[in-house]
Motif scaffolding. Structure first.
Motif, PDB file in Angstrom:
ATOM      1  N   THR A 367       0.860  -1.187   0.000  1.00 37.54           N
ATOM      2  CA  THR A 367       0.000   0.000   0.000  1.00 37.54           C
ATOM      3  C   THR A 367       0.895   1.236   0.000  1.00 37.54           C
ATOM      4  O   THR A 367       1.836   1.326   0.792  1.00 37.54           O
ATOM      5  CB  THR A 367      -0.913   0.032   1.237  1.00 37.54           C
ATOM      6  OG1 THR A 367      -1.675  -1.173   1.291  1.00 37.54           O
ATOM      7  CG2 THR A 367      -1.855   1.231   1.188  1.00 37.54           C
ATOM      8  N   SER A 371      -2.367   6.121   1.457  1.00 33.78           N
ATOM      9  CA  SER A 371      -3.508   5.456   0.822  1.00 33.78           C
ATOM     10  C   SER A 371      -3.987   4.316   1.719  1.00 33.78           C
ATOM     11  O   SER A 371      -3.194   3.653   2.392  1.00 33.78           O
ATOM     12  CB  SER A 371      -3.111   4.914  -0.558  1.00 33.78           C
ATOM     13  OG  SER A 371      -4.162   4.154  -1.114  1.00 33.78           O
ATOM     14  N   GLU A 372      -5.278   4.091   1.732  1.00 35.78           N
ATOM     15  CA  GLU A 372      -5.837   2.989   2.529  1.00 35.78           C
ATOM     16  C   GLU A 372      -6.066   1.747   1.684  1.00 35.78           C
ATOM     17  O   GLU A 372      -6.214   0.648   2.214  1.00 35.78           O
ATOM     18  CB  GLU A 372      -7.165   3.436   3.164  1.00 35.78           C
ATOM     19  CG  GLU A 372      -7.010   4.594   4.158  1.00 35.78           C
ATOM     20  CD  GLU A 372      -8.340   4.985   4.770  1.00 35.78           C
ATOM     21  OE1 GLU A 372      -9.366   4.388   4.376  1.00 35.78           O
ATOM     22  OE2 GLU A 372      -8.343   5.893   5.630  1.00 35.78           O
ATOM     23  N   ARG A 373      -6.070   1.906   0.373  1.00 35.42           N
ATOM     24  CA  ARG A 373      -6.368   0.775  -0.517  1.00 35.42           C
ATOM     25  C   ARG A 373      -5.062   0.175  -1.022  1.00 35.42           C
ATOM     26  O   ARG A 373      -4.251   0.870  -1.643  1.00 35.42           O
ATOM     27  CB  ARG A 373      -7.213   1.252  -1.696  1.00 35.42           C
ATOM     28  CG  ARG A 373      -7.632   0.132  -2.629  1.00 35.42           C
ATOM     29  CD  ARG A 373      -8.521   0.681  -3.730  1.00 35.42           C
ATOM     30  NE  ARG A 373      -8.945  -0.373  -4.642  1.00 35.42           N
ATOM     31  CZ  ARG A 373      -9.706  -0.168  -5.703  1.00 35.42           C
ATOM     32  NH1 ARG A 373     -10.121   1.072  -5.973  1.00 35.42           N
ATOM     33  NH2 ARG A 373     -10.047  -1.171  -6.494  1.00 35.42           N
ATOM     34  N   PRO A 374      -4.810  -1.107  -0.786  1.00 35.65           N
ATOM     35  CA  PRO A 374      -3.559  -1.718  -1.250  1.00 35.65           C
ATOM     36  C   PRO A 374      -3.506  -1.807  -2.770  1.00 35.65           C
ATOM     37  O   PRO A 374      -4.521  -2.062  -3.433  1.00 35.65           O
ATOM     38  CB  PRO A 374      -3.581  -3.103  -0.603  1.00 35.65           C
ATOM     39  CG  PRO A 374      -5.011  -3.387  -0.340  1.00 35.65           C
ATOM     40  CD  PRO A 374      -5.652  -2.059  -0.049  1.00 35.65           C
ATOM     41  N   LYS A 377      -2.447  -7.238  -3.407  1.00 37.33           N
ATOM     42  CA  LYS A 377      -3.064  -7.975  -2.301  1.00 37.33           C
ATOM     43  C   LYS A 377      -2.760  -9.459  -2.420  1.00 37.33           C
ATOM     44  O   LYS A 377      -3.204 -10.126  -3.360  1.00 37.33           O
ATOM     45  CB  LYS A 377      -4.588  -7.746  -2.296  1.00 37.33           C
ATOM     46  CG  LYS A 377      -5.018  -6.317  -2.005  1.00 37.33           C
ATOM     47  CD  LYS A 377      -6.518  -6.149  -2.048  1.00 37.33           C
ATOM     48  CE  LYS A 377      -7.046  -6.238  -3.464  1.00 37.33           C
ATOM     49  NZ  LYS A 377      -8.503  -5.941  -3.553  1.00 37.33           N
ATOM     50  N   GLN A 413       4.176  -4.279   2.806  1.00 38.23           N
ATOM     51  CA  GLN A 413       3.652  -4.340   4.168  1.00 38.23           C
ATOM     52  C   GLN A 413       3.528  -5.792   4.650  1.00 38.23           C
ATOM     53  O   GLN A 413       3.555  -6.059   5.845  1.00 38.23           O
ATOM     54  CB  GLN A 413       2.279  -3.656   4.256  1.00 38.23           C
ATOM     55  CG  GLN A 413       2.321  -2.135   4.278  1.00 38.23           C
ATOM     56  CD  GLN A 413       2.649  -1.537   2.933  1.00 38.23           C
ATOM     57  OE1 GLN A 413       2.269  -2.077   1.901  1.00 38.23           O
ATOM     58  NE2 GLN A 413       3.373  -0.430   2.933  1.00 38.23           N
TER      59      GLN A 413
END
Length: 599
Positions: A367, A371-374, A377, A413
């Motif tokens: 991410t 930003s909160e959206r990866p 994934k 992450q």
């Protein structure tokens, strides 16, 4: 610095560091101290040339005093002959001194520029990859390209003029004080007006020129980002948006250019007022001293001529100050790069073992800061040793981010990337680059000979090894046709290479680098259809025997890979060979049909 700490902190500035004027001046002084004989010879010849330019004015004063004294015709003839001989000698010696001064200033400046260019390129090559991605390639390339060109032009034109003119101003001022201290003070009466003009100009001009250089860098970034993603821009009908952005940055550069021109015009007006004040004071004081018998008519005549002699060098200073300020702004940007935090090592070592390594991606999640959206994934992929994998998918699917993480640029992450048994996050950038080479469509041709450009990837390579690499990527025919072959100058001021040739040059550097794993991020996207086919063959030749990951811009390139992975919204939704994915009738099959129909 390990790859795990390669990402620049969120608080890091969005552009590369810019040095203060004092820091840049200290760098120049330190360089001059490093070449004492050249610096001393430059100063001596410049001072001698300036003194010889002032000498004729004093000789004219001698003639005036001789006439006033009522010298006989024989004495007058002898005086004129003596003055004429001295004038001829002064002219000859002054010409020689001026030529020597110009040559030595040029040599000193060229040496300074070479060290500055070398240091700046070394610093840029040592920057963490995440830092380069953060500031943008436009800022980086404008430093080692545009700023070097501006400083180079300033060293050739503005610096010799400024230095010679400043020395002449000092010599003429000393001469006025030598006539009579009161005449010297009268001439110095203009100094407050000059000082006020400079005090008004200098603090405002440096930031203004710096803003102009930054605006030019932003415009370059707008061009680069638009051109590099031209196919995506066209696919999503984003042409008006990018045209608007380029136009906005271009108007910004134009407006700042107009502001600089107006600002400099106001400075010239203030300088003219200072000259008027000084000339009036000298004439008035000279008249008073002549009336009281404190000076001769010749001395009173020489003083205003000496002050008037300052007009040309002061005018030269003013009219070249614009170029000097531009050079100064670029110098602070280049010296600023030298102060960036860089990797101590530029070249790493590949772990001992086999010639190729498998690449394993497990549970990779990434991410971007803020930003909160990866972007990615839980990605899982495997590329066998010596095999190849192509990534395809829509813009924003995460292809470039995944390619960068596999190359050790950035820190996920969650999850890991391993090359062989080595986690890429456990390596510093030098070792990561030795293990994995990444090539994007943003190829750059560095100024210098073609051989020097290639040896950036392999400093110890022989000419035969360079030609072997060029032959591998299909570049041998046009290289042998160059005027001087490998010794041909390319880049700024040299042979211009088109997009296909520049990409072949980058692929040849990839061959010379000998990294066992290669990542190619749309490296053939900028060539035309004929050039793309040629480059696709060159890519396969350059990657032969290595583990390869392709971010495929063209599906014809994806076909050449052993396997294909389709990314969508940061996840692998399909994986297999070209034939398997077409037969499955899924997302890749639809992309393939659309590609064939468009072709």
């Amino acid at each position: 610095m390990s790859a795990g700490t390669a990402s620049a902190p969120a608080s890091a500035p969005a552009i590369l560091r810019t040095a203060s004027a004092r820091e840049a001046a200290r760098w120049v002084v330190a360089h001059c101290r490093g070449t004492p004989w050249l610096t001393a010879a430059t100063v001596v010849t410049t001072v001698a040339g300036a003194a010889l330019q002032v000498l004729p004015v004093f000789l004219l004063g001698r003639v005036v005093d001789g006439v006033v004294a009522g010298a006989g015709s024989g004495e007058a003839r002898e005086l004129l002959v003596t003055v004429g001989v001295l004038l001829a000698v002064a002219l000859l010696l002054g010409t020689v001194a001026a030529a020597a001064s110009t040559y030595l200033i040029g040599r000193l400046g060229a040496d300074l520029l070479a060290r500055l260019r070398e240091g700046a390129v070394r610093a840029v090559l040592g920057l963490p990859s995440a830092r380069i991605e953060q500031v943008g390639h436009g800022d980086v390339l404008s430093r080692v390209g545009d700023d070097v060109a501006v400083v180079s032009k300033g060293i050739r034109t503005a610096v010799p003029t400024l230095f010679s003119a400043a020395v002449l101003v000092v010599i003429a001022t000393i001469g006025m004080f030598g006539l009579d201290w009161r005449l010297g003070l009268a001439g110095a009466g203009a100094l407050p007006a000059y000082a006020l003009a400079l005090r008004w100009y200098l603090p405002r001009s440096a930031p203004l020129y710096r803003r102009q250089r930054e605006a030019q860098a932003d415009r370059a970034q707008a061009f680069i980002s638009g051109l590099n993603g031209i196919e995506t821009v066209r696919a999503y009908r984003l042409e008006p948006l990018f045209r608007e952005r380029v136009a906005r940055e271009s108007w910004r550069v134009r407006d700042l250019g107009i502001e600089v021109f107006r600002f400099f015009g106001r400075f010239v007006g203030r300088e003219n007022r200072a000259e008027f004040v000084g000339l009036v004071l000298i004439i008035v004081v000279g008249y008073v001293l002549l009336e009281t018998g404190s000076v001769t008519l010749g001395e009173a005549s020489v003083a205003p001529l000496l002050f008037h002699r300052l007009f040309n060098p002061l005018g030269s200073i003013m009219f070249t100050f614009d170029e000097a300020q531009k050079s100064g702004a670029s110098l602070t940007r280049l010296v600023g790069v030298l102060g960036e935090a860089t990797q101590e090592r530029l070249a790493g070592s590949v772990p001992a073992g086999s010639g190729s390594y498998p690449v394993t991606v497990e549970g990779l999640t990434f991410t971007y800061p803020g930003s909160e959206r990866p972007v990615l994934k839980d990605v899982n992929l495997t590329i066998p040793a010596g095999g190849s994998l192509a990534l395809v998918g829509a813009t924003g699917a995460g292809k470039t981010t995944l390619a960068a993480l596999i190359a050790g640029i950035g820190t996920p992450q969650a999850g890991s990337v391993r090359v062989g048994d080595t986690p890429i996050s456990g390596l510093d950038e030098a070792d990561a680059r030795a293990l994995v080479s990444i090539l994007t469509q943003e190829t750059h041709v560095f100024s210098g000979t073609l051989a020097e450009d290639l040896r950036l990837a392999a400093p110890g390579a022989s000419d035969a090894e360079l030609m072997d690499a060029l032959r591998t990527v299909g570049a041998e025919p046009w290289v042998t046709a160059l005027p001087d072959g490998l010794d041909t100058l390319v880049g700024e001021g040299g042979e211009r290479l088109d997009g296909t040739k520049a990409a072949q040059l980058a692929l040849a550097r990839l061959v010379l680098g000998r990294a066992p794993v290669v990542v190619l991020d749309e490296s053939t996207a900028e060539a035309g259809s004929q050039g793309a086919a040629e480059l696709e063959r060159a890519v396969l030749a350059a990657c032969r025997g290595r583990t390869a990951l392709f971010v495929a811009h063209r599906l014809t390139q994806a076909m050449t890979a052993d396997r294909i992975a389709v990314l969508d919204a940061g996840q692998v939704v399909e994986e297999g060979t070209h034939e398997e994915l077409v037969a499955a009738g899924g997302r890749y099959a639809r992309l393939w049909r659309a590609w064939r129909e468009a072709g």
